[in-house]
Scaffold this active site. Structure first.
Site, PDB file in Angstrom:
ATOM      1  N   SER A  37       0.838  -1.189   0.000  1.00 34.77           N
ATOM      2  CA  SER A  37       0.000   0.000   0.000  1.00 34.77           C
ATOM      3  C   SER A  37       0.881   1.249   0.000  1.00 34.77           C
ATOM      4  CB  SER A  37      -0.955  -0.032   1.198  1.00 34.77           C
ATOM      5  OG  SER A  37      -1.952   0.945   1.076  1.00 34.77           O
ATOM      6  N   ASP A 199      -5.655  -2.863  -2.925  1.00 37.81           N
ATOM      7  CA  ASP A 199      -4.672  -2.679  -1.862  1.00 37.81           C
ATOM      8  C   ASP A 199      -4.093  -4.000  -1.360  1.00 37.81           C
ATOM      9  OD1 ASP A 199      -3.603  -2.072   0.917  1.00 37.81           O
ATOM     10  OD2 ASP A 199      -4.195  -0.084   0.239  1.00 37.81           O
TER      11      ASP A 199
END
Length: 388
Positions: A37, A199
Site C-alpha cells: 500500500s 490494496d
C-alpha cells in the site's frame, strides 16, 4: 513497510532518523525492501535511490512534507457525490463497475505525482550494481482472490506459491505501486495484465513472509500503528456503530491486524526453534533458523492526531465522513488514512523521527552489526546475519 494511507508518513520519519545515523555512508542499509500500500510507495522510492540512501530519504521527506490532498486524489463536491452514488448503485448492479472501476475518490493525481518523482528504471540499475538485492510490493488480485507479491531481484528461482498467496518475479512499474496502494472502496482498482488489483493489505495474512522468501535473516518492521501500545481514550457513550465506523474498523483490520499477528507468529516460531534440538530443526530438507526482528512503531495514537486535522480535508470529503459516521467512532478514524496534508504528514514525520532517535542504539546495533559477529543461533540471541 506495511500500508496505512497517509499514516505511512510516519515511516518516513523513522527512515529520516536512520539517515541521520547513517550519515554519509555510501552503502544502502536495506538490501531487501518490502512494502505494501502506501508502504510500497516508500519502498519503491528507496529502491530507486538505493545508490544514495541519505539523499533519497531527504527527497522522500520533502515529497511527503509538501503534500496536499489535491496531489493524491480529486475531491470536489460533485465528484465525491457522483462516485458515492456509483458505489451505492454497484451494490445492486455489478455492471456499474464494468469499464470504469468504482471508488469514492479519483486517485489519478497520485499516478502523475509518482510518475514524476520515481525513476523506476533506476531500480534495475541499483540491483545490477549491487546497491540493492531485491524489492517486493504486494497487491490483492480481485479476480482470483489471491495476495500477489511482485518482486524484482532476489535469489534465483525465488518465486513462491502458498495457499492464497504467491510471489511473482517482474520488473516493478508504476502500475504495481498504484495497484498495491488502491485502498478498497476509496481508490479504484488498477489493472495489471489481465487482472484487476487492489490494496495489498487485503488478504495479506503474512506480510513479513516476502522478505524472508527473498533472503532476509533479520527484519526491521515499521508499522503505522502502535505495536503493543495501549493508548488512553476518553470513554464515549455506547451506541450501534454507524456505517463509517464499521468501515474504519475494516480498514484497521486490513492495515494493522495482519502485521501485528504476523509479528506475534514470528516470535512464537522463534521461541519454538530455540528449544528444538539442532539435529531436528529441519523442514523439507532445509535448516530452520530464527528470524530476528526490530519493530519501530508510533508512541502516540495516530487516530487522535488525525482528529486534530480533519478540518484540513476537502469540504466534500468532510461532509461525507461526517454523514456516514466515519470521522470518529470506537477510536478509529478513516480520516487518518486520507489526510495527505502538509501539517498532518509533517506531524507524523516528526513523530517517526523522535521514535527512531529514541531507539538509536537499538537501530545501530540491529542494522550495522558486523557480519562476523555471530552468536549461537539457538541461544538467547537470534542469528547475526545480513540485515534486511
Amino acid at each position: 513497510m506495511p500500508g496505512g494511507g497517509a499514516r505511512a508518513a510516519y515511516q518516513v520519519g523513522v527512515l529520516k532518523a536512520l539517515a541521520d545515523i547513517h550519515g554519509n555512508n555510501p552503502n544502502n542499509p536495506f538490501p531487501i525492501l518490502v512494502g505494501t500500500s502506501a508502504g510500497a510507495i516508500n519502498a519503491v522510492s528507496l529502491a530507486a535511490g538505493a545508490h544514495d540512501y541519505t539523499a533519497t530519504v531527504n527527497t522522500l521527506e520533502k515529497l511527503w512534507g509538501d503534500l496536499s490532498t489535491g496531489k493524491i486524489y480529486r475531491a470536489d463536491m460533485f465528484g465525491v457525490m457522483r462516485n458515492a452514488f456509483r458505489l451505492f448503485m454497484s451494490l445492486f448492479n455489478s455492471g456499474i463497475a464494468v469499464g470504469r472501476p468504482v471508488a469514492l475518490l479519483d486517485n489519478s493525481p497520485l499516478r502523475e505525482l509518482l510518475g514524476e518523482h520515481i525513476d523506476f528504471a533506476a531500480i534495475g540499475r541499483n540491483i545490477s550494481s549491487q546497491h540493492l538485492d531485491a524489492l517486493c510490493l504486494t497487491a490483492m488480485n480481485y479476480t482470483q482472490g489471491l495476495s500477489e507479491s511482485f518482486f524484482q531481484g532476489g535469489p534465483q528461482h525465488a518465486g513462491w506459491k502458498r495457499w492464497r498467496r504467491q510471489g511473482l518475479a517482474t520488473p516493478i512499474e508504476l502500475r504495481h505501486v498504484m495497484a498495491s496502494s488502491a485502498i478498497p472502496t476509496i481508490f479504484p482498482p488498477t489493472k495489471v495484465g489481465r487482472y484487476y488489483y487492489g490494496d495489498g493489505a487485503l488478504r495479506q495474512l503474512t506480510p513479513i513472509s516476502p522478505a524472508i522468501h527473498l533472503g532476509a535473516h533479520r527484519v526491521l518492521i515499521i508499522p503505522a500503528s502502535g505495536h503493543r501500545r495501549d493508548y488512553y481514550h476518553t470513554p464515549k457513550p455506547i451506541h450501534s456503530p454507524a456505517f463509517g465506523q464499521i468501515i474504519g474498523h475494516l480498514l484497521n483490520s486490513a492495515f494493522i491486524d495482519s502485521i501485528e499477528i504476523d509479528i506475534e507468529r514470528l516470535e512464537r516460531i522463534n521461541e519454538l526453534l530455540r528449544i528444538v534440538p539442532e539435529d531436528r530443526a529441519e523442514f523439507m530438507g532445509r535448516e530452520l533458523l530464527p528470524i530476528e526482528r526490530l519493530v519501530i512503531s508510533p508512541s502516540e495514537d495516530i487516530d487522535s492526531i488525525a482528529d486534530d486535522h480533519i478540518g484540513e480535508l476537502p469540504r466534500a470529503l468532510r461532509v461525507f465522513l461526517r454523514r456516514t459516521g466515519s470521522s470518529r467512532g470506537g477510536n478509529v478514524s478513516i480520516a487518518s488514512y486520507l489526510l495527505f496534508t502538509k501539517e498532518y504528514c509533517g506531524k507524523l514525520i516528526d513523530l517517526g523521527y523522535r521514535d527512531g532517535m529514541e531507539q538509536r542504539d537499538a537501530l545501530e546495533a540491529f542494522i550495522y552489526r558486523p557480519d562476523d559477529e555471530c552468536h549461537d543461533q539457538r541461544g538467547d540471541e537470534a542469528p547475526r546475519l545480513n540485515p534486511v
